[in-house]
Enzyme design. Structure first.
Site, short mmCIF file in Angstrom:
data_model
loop_
_atom_site.label_atom_id
_atom_site.label_comp_id
_atom_site.label_asym_id
_atom_site.label_seq_id
_atom_site.Cartn_x
_atom_site.Cartn_y
_atom_site.Cartn_z
N HIS A 33 0.84 -1.20 0.00
CA HIS A 33 0.00 0.00 0.00
C HIS A 33 0.88 1.26 0.00
O HIS A 33 0.67 2.17 -0.81
CB HIS A 33 -0.90 -0.03 1.24
CG HIS A 33 -1.77 1.17 1.39
ND1 HIS A 33 -3.11 1.16 1.05
CD2 HIS A 33 -1.52 2.43 1.85
CE1 HIS A 33 -3.63 2.35 1.30
NE2 HIS A 33 -2.68 3.14 1.79
N GLU A 34 1.85 1.29 0.89
CA GLU A 34 2.73 2.46 0.98
C GLU A 34 3.62 2.57 -0.26
O GLU A 34 3.90 3.67 -0.74
CB GLU A 34 3.59 2.37 2.24
CG GLU A 34 2.80 2.30 3.55
CD GLU A 34 1.90 3.51 3.75
OE1 GLU A 34 2.17 4.56 3.15
OE2 GLU A 34 0.93 3.39 4.51
N HIS A 37 1.75 4.33 -3.05
CA HIS A 37 1.82 5.79 -2.92
C HIS A 37 3.16 6.32 -3.44
O HIS A 37 3.22 7.30 -4.19
CB HIS A 37 1.68 6.21 -1.45
CG HIS A 37 0.31 6.05 -0.88
ND1 HIS A 37 -0.81 6.53 -1.51
CD2 HIS A 37 -0.12 5.48 0.28
CE1 HIS A 37 -1.88 6.27 -0.77
NE2 HIS A 37 -1.48 5.63 0.31
#
Length: 231
Positions: A33-34, A37
Site C-alpha cells: 500500500h505504501e 503511494h
C-alpha cells in the site's frame, strides 16, 4: 505453516496457520500500500521518495513503522478493520499537477484492490486445501475492505486525498483541522454503533463476491483469524 494449512478449518492447527498467514499477509499488503503511494509520487515528480528508500519495499525504510504497521495490526486484531496507516511522506509541492496528487492518494488503495483480485483468482483457479483456501480468501477480503474503507471521503484517509486537490481552500483547511482525529471517529462509529460493523461487512462480502470471491470461504477464514470471538 503450510502443513498446518493442509487440514480442515475446524482443526486448531489449521486455525493457527490461518491466523499467522493472514497477519503476515496483511503486513505485506501494508508495505505494498505504501509502495503504491511512493512509486506514483516518484513518477509524478517527487524524486525524494527514492532517496528516502520508499521504493525498496523495505519496511525499515518507512517513516513511521509504528503508525504504518503496528497500529494497523492492532486495529485489525481489536476491531477486525483493515485500515492502513500513513507512513510515506510525500512532497506535494514537487508533484506536477492536481491530478498527480490525486493519483498518489488513490495508488495505495489500488494496490490493495489489485492484491485482493490476484488472491481471489488464485483461490478460484488453483486447487488447494480448505484451510489454505480460507486463509487466502480472508486475506483477499481484507484487501477489498481496505480498498473501500480507505476511499471513503474522510479527512486523513486516501479518499479525502483523492478529492482534496479539487476542493475549495476552505474545505481543505477544514480537512486539515479534523485530519488527526477523523479516521478514529469513523472507527468508533464502525466499532461501537450497534449494527454498523455487521452492516458494513455484509456490504463488503457482496463487493467481494462481485470480484469472484466466495463469501463462505472468506467467512471461514475470518472465523479462524478472530478465533477468540467464538470462545
Amino acid at each position: 505453516m503450510l502443513a498446518a494449512l493442509g487440514g480442515s478449518t475446524d482443526e486448531p492447527l489449521a486455525k493457527g496457520g490461518i491466523f499467522v498467514m493472514a497477519l503476515a499477509g496483511w503486513a505485506v499488503s501494508l508495505c505494498l500500500h505504501e509502495f503504491g503511494h511512493a512509486v506514483v509520487a516518484y513518477r509524478g515528480g517527487d524524486t525524494s521518495v527514492a532517496m528516502k528508500g520508499y521504493l525498496t519495499l523495505d519496511i525499515r525504510r518507512y517513516t513511521d513503522v509504528g503508525y504504518s504497521f503496528v497500529l494497523p495490526l492492532i486495529i485489525l486484531l481489536i476491531g477486525g478493520l483493515p485500515l492502513p496507516g500513513g507512513a510515506v511522506w510525500i512532497n506535494q509541492w514537487a508533484l506536477r499537477s492536481r491530478a498527480r496528487r490525486s493519483a498518489v492518494s488513490f495508488a495505495g488503495p489500488a494496490a490493495n484492490l489489485v492484491l485482493g483480485v490476484v488472491l481471489t483468482v488464485l483461490v478460484g483457479f488453483v486447487p488447494m486445501p480448505d484451510a489454505l483456501v480460507a486463509g487466502l480468501s480472508v486475506l483477499a477480503l481484507l484487501q477489498v475492505v481496505a480498498f473501500v474503507l480507505n476511499l471513503l471521503p474522510v479527512p486523513g484517509l486516501d479518499g479525502w486525498g483523492v478529492l482534496e486537490p479539487y476542493l475549495p481552500r476552505s474545505a481543505q483547511q477544514l480537512g486539515a483541522r479534523v485530519r488527526p482525529w477523523a479516521p478514529f471517529a469513523l472507527l468508533a462509529v464502525l466499532l461501537f454503533v450497534p449494527g454498523a460493523s455487521s452492516a458494513f461487512f455484509t456490504v463488503m462480502l457482496i463487493v467481494y463476491s462481485l470480484i469472484g470471491g466466495n463469501p463462505l470461504d472468506a467467512a471461514n477464514g475470518y472465523d479462524a483469524l478472530f478465533f477468540w470471538q467464538s470462545l
